[in-house]
Motif scaffolding. Structure first.
Motif, PDB file in Angstrom:
ATOM      1  N   ALA A  87       0.838  -1.198   0.000  1.00  0.00           N
ATOM      2  CA  ALA A  87       0.000   0.000   0.000  1.00  0.00           C
ATOM      3  C   ALA A  87       0.878   1.255   0.000  1.00  0.00           C
ATOM      4  CB  ALA A  87      -0.911   0.001   1.219  1.00  0.00           C
ATOM      5  N   SER A  88       0.337   2.338  -0.525  1.00  0.00           N
ATOM      6  CA  SER A  88       1.088   3.591  -0.607  1.00  0.00           C
ATOM      7  C   SER A  88       1.407   4.127   0.789  1.00  0.00           C
ATOM      8  CB  SER A  88       0.272   4.634  -1.375  1.00  0.00           C
ATOM      9  OG  SER A  88       0.800   5.929  -1.180  1.00  0.00           O
ATOM     10  N   PRO A  89       2.688   4.259   1.142  1.00  0.00           N
ATOM     11  CA  PRO A  89       3.032   4.817   2.457  1.00  0.00           C
ATOM     12  C   PRO A  89       2.464   6.218   2.658  1.00  0.00           C
ATOM     13  CG  PRO A  89       4.942   3.780   1.464  1.00  0.00           C
ATOM     14  CD  PRO A  89       3.888   3.843   0.409  1.00  0.00           C
ATOM     15  N   ASP A  90       2.458   7.014   1.592  1.00  0.00           N
ATOM     16  CA  ASP A  90       1.991   8.392   1.696  1.00  0.00           C
ATOM     17  C   ASP A  90       0.503   8.448   2.038  1.00  0.00           C
ATOM     18  OD1 ASP A  90       2.469  11.317   1.298  1.00  0.00           O
ATOM     19  OD2 ASP A  90       0.987  11.017  -0.287  1.00  0.00           O
ATOM     20  N   SER A  91      -0.323   7.717   1.303  1.00  0.00           N
ATOM     21  CA  SER A  91      -1.764   7.759   1.561  1.00  0.00           C
ATOM     22  C   SER A  91      -2.107   7.091   2.891  1.00  0.00           C
ATOM     23  CB  SER A  91      -2.535   7.100   0.413  1.00  0.00           C
ATOM     24  OG  SER A  91      -2.173   5.740   0.267  1.00  0.00           O
ATOM     25  N   GLU A  92      -1.421   6.026   3.215  1.00  0.00           N
ATOM     26  CA  GLU A  92      -1.681   5.356   4.488  1.00  0.00           C
ATOM     27  C   GLU A  92      -1.361   6.271   5.657  1.00  0.00           C
ATOM     28  OE1 GLU A  92      -3.028   2.474   5.263  1.00  0.00           O
ATOM     29  OE2 GLU A  92      -3.292   1.681   3.247  1.00  0.00           O
ATOM     30  N   MET A  93      -0.242   6.981   5.584  1.00  0.00           N
ATOM     31  CA  MET A  93       0.142   7.856   6.679  1.00  0.00           C
ATOM     32  C   MET A  93      -0.788   9.059   6.793  1.00  0.00           C
ATOM     33  SD  MET A  93       2.467   6.693   8.639  1.00  0.00           S
ATOM     34  CE  MET A  93       1.504   5.190   8.451  1.00  0.00           C
ATOM     35  N   LYS A  94      -1.256   9.574   5.667  1.00  0.00           N
ATOM     36  CA  LYS A  94      -2.203  10.695   5.728  1.00  0.00           C
ATOM     37  C   LYS A  94      -3.464  10.285   6.475  1.00  0.00           C
ATOM     38  CE  LYS A  94      -0.697  13.229   1.608  1.00  0.00           C
ATOM     39  NZ  LYS A  94      -1.038  13.597   0.209  1.00  0.00           N
ATOM     40  N   SER A  95      -3.931   9.070   6.230  1.00  0.00           N
ATOM     41  CA  SER A  95      -5.117   8.579   6.922  1.00  0.00           C
ATOM     42  C   SER A  95      -4.861   8.421   8.419  1.00  0.00           C
ATOM     43  CB  SER A  95      -5.551   7.242   6.312  1.00  0.00           C
ATOM     44  OG  SER A  95      -6.639   6.685   7.021  1.00  0.00           O
ATOM     45  N   VAL A  96      -3.707   7.858   8.758  1.00  0.00           N
ATOM     46  CA  VAL A  96      -3.382   7.660  10.180  1.00  0.00           C
ATOM     47  C   VAL A  96      -3.209   8.997  10.889  1.00  0.00           C
ATOM     48  CG1 VAL A  96      -1.732   6.662  11.813  1.00  0.00           C
ATOM     49  CG2 VAL A  96      -2.327   5.416   9.732  1.00  0.00           C
ATOM     50  N   ILE A  97      -2.627   9.965  10.213  1.00  0.00           N
ATOM     51  CA  ILE A  97      -2.446  11.300  10.805  1.00  0.00           C
ATOM     52  C   ILE A  97      -3.800  11.919  11.143  1.00  0.00           C
ATOM     53  CG2 ILE A  97      -1.724  13.671  10.294  1.00  0.00           C
ATOM     54  CD1 ILE A  97       0.601  12.334   8.639  1.00  0.00           C
ATOM     55  N   ARG A  98      -4.754  11.806  10.245  1.00  0.00           N
ATOM     56  CA  ARG A  98      -6.099  12.349  10.511  1.00  0.00           C
ATOM     57  C   ARG A  98      -6.723  11.659  11.727  1.00  0.00           C
ATOM     58  NH1 ARG A  98      -6.510  12.120   4.817  1.00  0.00           N
ATOM     59  NH2 ARG A  98      -7.651  10.129   4.943  1.00  0.00           N
ATOM     60  N   LYS A  99      -6.659  10.356  11.758  1.00  0.00           N
ATOM     61  CA  LYS A  99      -7.242   9.610  12.872  1.00  0.00           C
ATOM     62  C   LYS A  99      -6.541   9.933  14.182  1.00  0.00           C
ATOM     63  CE  LYS A  99      -8.739   5.743   9.965  1.00  0.00           C
ATOM     64  NZ  LYS A  99      -8.527   4.302   9.625  1.00  0.00           N
ATOM     65  N   THR A 100      -5.230  10.072  14.124  1.00  0.00           N
ATOM     66  CA  THR A 100      -4.464  10.375  15.339  1.00  0.00           C
ATOM     67  C   THR A 100      -4.814  11.749  15.880  1.00  0.00           C
ATOM     68  OG1 THR A 100      -2.618   8.947  14.644  1.00  0.00           O
ATOM     69  CG2 THR A 100      -2.120  10.671  16.263  1.00  0.00           C
ATOM     70  N   ASN A 101      -4.864  12.750  15.024  1.00  0.00           N
ATOM     71  CA  ASN A 101      -5.192  14.102  15.492  1.00  0.00           C
ATOM     72  C   ASN A 101      -6.617  14.187  16.014  1.00  0.00           C
ATOM     73  OD1 ASN A 101      -2.701  15.360  15.088  1.00  0.00           O
ATOM     74  ND2 ASN A 101      -3.125  15.766  12.924  1.00  0.00           N
ATOM     75  N   ASP A 102      -7.546  13.472  15.381  1.00  0.00           N
ATOM     76  CA  ASP A 102      -8.926  13.445  15.886  1.00  0.00           C
ATOM     77  C   ASP A 102      -8.972  12.810  17.271  1.00  0.00           C
ATOM     78  OD1 ASP A 102      -9.849  14.620  13.578  1.00  0.00           O
ATOM     79  OD2 ASP A 102     -10.605  12.754  12.684  1.00  0.00           O
ATOM     80  N   GLU A 103      -8.257  11.713  17.450  1.00  0.00           N
ATOM     81  CA  GLU A 103      -8.244  11.025  18.736  1.00  0.00           C
ATOM     82  C   GLU A 103      -7.561  11.869  19.799  1.00  0.00           C
ATOM     83  OE1 GLU A 103      -8.502   7.535  21.446  1.00  0.00           O
ATOM     84  OE2 GLU A 103      -9.701   8.540  19.901  1.00  0.00           O
ATOM     85  N   LEU A 104      -6.502  12.555  19.442  1.00  0.00           N
ATOM     86  CA  LEU A 104      -5.824  13.419  20.405  1.00  0.00           C
ATOM     87  C   LEU A 104      -6.706  14.567  20.849  1.00  0.00           C
ATOM     88  CD1 LEU A 104      -2.248  13.499  18.818  1.00  0.00           C
ATOM     89  CD2 LEU A 104      -2.834  12.608  21.082  1.00  0.00           C
TER      90      LEU A 104
END
Length: 417
Positions: free
Chosen positions: A394-411
């Motif tokens: 899977a694309s590291p760039d797109s995967e990380m963008k998704s995780v960043i959004r989820k992480t900031n929402d959770e924080l």
């Protein structure tokens, strides 16, 4: 740490779990025949022979209270989380935390005063996730860590230097893959389960920033994680080993030239190879990178529901701050760990030379711990993405963008509580 434990049980299942554990919690009635208070001290079940007898011996040596040790098999984290919601839980308990929920929920006592005059002597990497709002909520007991083992002779025969960067690790793993020997073992899933945030720290990033945002919102994250995929596609990784990364068997049996494992494996590796092995941090990546060594520590904590909080805190201070002899014994007599106190780690005879001394140096200089704000929700999102990157391409760039959004929402959710 990257060295993570099972998720805590939600409050809704608390009563059911306590029933399953039995109606007799073993908690004392609060006093003994000689007038001393009774304190219940819970430990999870260690697999290291002699540890249970040792902690009972420590408890028996305490003269200001009667300490009843409970050695708790099974899913200890869930048992403890449930018990802390009741009046039948422990006074003192071992915890892989405390967790943010336990701190914000007022379940654990503030132990900051126990560190007066000695705070700087505790390894800062493992003390950091025990700290919230400037207060300390648990006393680290020992330091556990993970790093890279390598066979000196195999690298020498292949003309390969011990890798000092992630690019060099990728090249070394490929060069060392010969016949039935693979270059590197990161676990049977290619490293997705064990590495966690370690590659991000090696890229000079973090899981959570000091101001409470995703610490990997940077192109360097995708670049670094993409190199783990390269290891996988190069067929340099050992996959399907009889035992997973935590067991050094694959390394000892010669199935791999390098293996990611823990400090606990060092005695077995040393017995097998003598001086024919070395240890390395996860190597740095990129111009802003730095070597990365994940660390973690169980801590001793005090329940706010204890009827004898002052006595419980005094006991914890005696055992995990004042009794240096017991702390060194606990770390090194029954397994292989590093004392949480820097002064003890520096002087302990078993840690003063060879690979063990090098590990202590790596932990002191390059150690990081999973931050307190890194919740199971964030961990799950990140680890799933890492698995897709490594194993599925899977694309590291797109995967990380998704995780960043989820992480900031959770924080944001966590900080509003």
């Amino acid at each position: 740490m990257t060295i993570s434990r099972r998720a805590l049980l939600g409050a809704g299942a608390a009563c059911g779990l306590l029933t399953a554990c039995g109606s007799n919690t073993g908690r004392g009635t609060g006093g003994s025949a000689d007038g001393k208070v009774t304190l219940d001290h819970w430990y999870h079940q260690y697999g290291e022979s002699g540890t249970e007898a040792a902690v009972r011996r420590y408890a028996a040596a305490y003269g200001k209270a009667k300490v009843s040790v409970q050695w708790r098999p099974g899913n200890y984290d869930q048992q403890t989380a449930a018990a802390l919601l009741t009046s039948s839980g422990p006074d003192v308990f071992e915890v892989n935390g405390p967790t943010l929920d336990q701190i914000q929920g007022g379940q654990v006592a503030d132990l900051t005063a126990l560190f007066d005059g000695v705070r700087d002597d505790f390894n800062p990497a493992v003390l950091a996730p025990k700290t919230y709002d400037g207060r300390i909520w648990g006393v680290p007991q020992v330091v556990d860590t993970q790093f890279l083992y390598y066979r000196k002779s195999l690298l020498r025969d292949a003309g390969v230097r011990p890798p000092g960067s992630l690019d060099e690790l990728v090249d070394a793993a490929k060069a060392l893959t010969r016949n039935t020997v693979k270059g590197l073992f990161l676990g049977n899933d290619g490293g997705a389960g064990v590495l966690g945030g370690t590659p991000l720290y090696a890229a000079g990033l973090s899981l959570v920033t000091d101001d409470g945002r995703a610490g990997f919102d940077d192109p360097a994250a995708a670049r670094t994680l993409g190199k783990l995929r390269q290891l996988y596609t190069d067929k340099s990784l050992l996959l399907g080993a009889p035992s997973d990364w935590s067991d050094p068997s694959a390394f000892v049996q010669g199935l791999t030239a390098m293996q990611w494992s823990g400090l606990w494996a060092l005695p077995a590796v040393q017995k097998a190879f003598g001086d024919d092995f070395g240890v390395l941090p996860f190597p740095k990546d990129g111009p802003g990178g730095k070597p990365s060594v994940p660390v973690g520590a169980y801590a001793a904590a005090v329940s706010t529901r204890s009827k004898h909080r002052a006595e419980a805190e005094a006991y914890v201070k005696w055992l995990w701050v004042e009794r240096a002899d017991f702390q060194e014994d606990f770390a090194l007599s029954y397994g292989f760990h590093i004392p949480a106190r820097l002064s003890l780690a520096k002087k302990a005879a078993k840690l003063r030379q060879g690979a063990a001394a090098e590990v202590v140096r790596l932990v002191t200089e390059d150690g990081y711990a999973q931050p307190l704000l890194w919740t199971p929700t964030m961990q799950s999102a990140y680890q799933d993405a890492l698995s897709r990157i490594i194993k599925d391409g899977a694309s590291p760039d797109s995967e990380m963008k998704s995780v960043i959004r989820k992480t900031n929402d959770e924080l944001q959710r966590v900080k509003k509580r």
